[in-house]
Design a protein around this motif. Structure first.
Motif, short mmCIF file in Angstrom:
data_model
loop_
_atom_site.label_atom_id
_atom_site.label_comp_id
_atom_site.label_asym_id
_atom_site.label_seq_id
_atom_site.Cartn_x
_atom_site.Cartn_y
_atom_site.Cartn_z
N ALA A 58 -0.77 9.08 -10.04
CA ALA A 58 -1.63 9.70 -9.03
C ALA A 58 -1.54 8.94 -7.71
N GLY A 59 -1.80 9.66 -6.62
CA GLY A 59 -1.97 9.03 -5.32
C GLY A 59 -0.67 8.72 -4.61
N MET A 60 -0.82 8.10 -3.45
CA MET A 60 0.30 7.80 -2.57
C MET A 60 0.39 6.29 -2.36
N VAL A 61 1.57 5.87 -1.92
CA VAL A 61 1.82 4.45 -1.64
C VAL A 61 2.23 4.31 -0.18
N MET A 62 1.71 3.33 0.51
CA MET A 62 2.11 3.10 1.89
C MET A 62 3.54 2.55 1.92
N THR A 63 4.38 3.15 2.74
CA THR A 63 5.79 2.76 2.78
C THR A 63 5.98 1.42 3.49
N ALA A 64 7.07 0.74 3.11
CA ALA A 64 7.31 -0.61 3.62
C ALA A 64 7.71 -0.62 5.09
#
Ligand code: 4GX
Length: 231
Positions: A58-64
């Protein structure tokens, strides 16, 4: 002290940083806080700053990419100090660590995450330390960053007035604060403890110490362990 706060919601910071003691500290040049919009560094078409997690879930990850670029830009602009990532996975912030940061650092980069956090490679590449403000989960790192800024700022020379010293309050001396009263002397039938009206400063000091010990023993007995004959 100069602090860059890297965030996708820069508008979250202005109210807290402009009011009260922090507002005055900034006006007087004792504290300089700069909100840096991570989105401005995104190389993607629509300035996106997040993506789906590899492995699913679930959810999103902030990109590097925008995070690493924003930190590297801050470094070029003179932010040579620690980059701290506000995260529930970090070591819990204590008054001792706050004092240490205020004393040892002259500038900081605070990284605020959202969603499920930031890509681990950004942490590996640019983060010096992860710091948590407590064992609970917020919607983002902006409030934790403001908590850290507030706690550090009151230790900077000139930020607190001559009356209020950073030493004199809860957690200094390792005890919780004694109860305070102000006018009127009777409010809804409740009176002010007589000793506080006595003018006897030795008695007042003894009463306050006794109250501080009692409140600490009731609410935070863990703070008393190792003090004056305890255990
Ligand atoms: N003390 N948050 C960070 C994103 C996140 C999610 C998972 C790492 C792993 C918090 C706290 C806090 C909310 C900031 C989630 N980062 N930060 N964010 N407690 O709850 O510092």
């Amino acid at each position: 002290m100069k602090i860059a706060v890297l965030t996708i919601f820069p508008e979250m910071l202005s109210g807290v940083l402009s009011a009260s003691i922090l507002g005055r500290a900034r006006e007087e040049g004792l504290l300089c806080v700069e909100a840096v919009d991570i989105r401005a560094f995104s190389a993607r078409k629509h300035k996106n700053t997040d993506d789906y997690p590899f492995g699913g879930g679930a959810g999103m990850v902030m990109t590097a990419q925008p995070i690493v670029d924003a930190v590297e830009d801050a470094r070029k602009r003179g932010y040579t100090g620690k980059c701290l990532y506000m995260s529930p996975r970090g070591k819990t912030l204590t008054q001792e660590r706050v004092r240490q940061i205020a004393q040892e650092e002259d500038n900081l980069i605070l990284l605020c995450g959202h969603y499920e956090g930031v890509d681990q490679r950004a942490i590996e590449l640019v983060v010096d330390e992860e710091i948590s403000i407590g064992d609970f989960v917020l919607t983002g790192g902006e409030l934790p960053a403001l908590v850290l800024i507030d706690a550090v700022a009151r230790h900077l020379p000139g930020v607190l007035g001559s009356g209020e010293s950073a030493q004199d309050e809860s957690f200094s001396g390792g005890l919780l604060e004694y109860p305070q009263y102000t006018r009127p002397r009777v409010f809804r039938g409740l009176t002010v403890p007589e000793v506080l009206l006595s003018g006897n400063h030795a008695d007042i000091e003894a009463w306050r110490r006794e109250q501080a010990l009692k409140i600490t023993a009731e609410r935070r007995p863990d703070l008393l362990i190792g003090k004056e004959g305890m255990q």
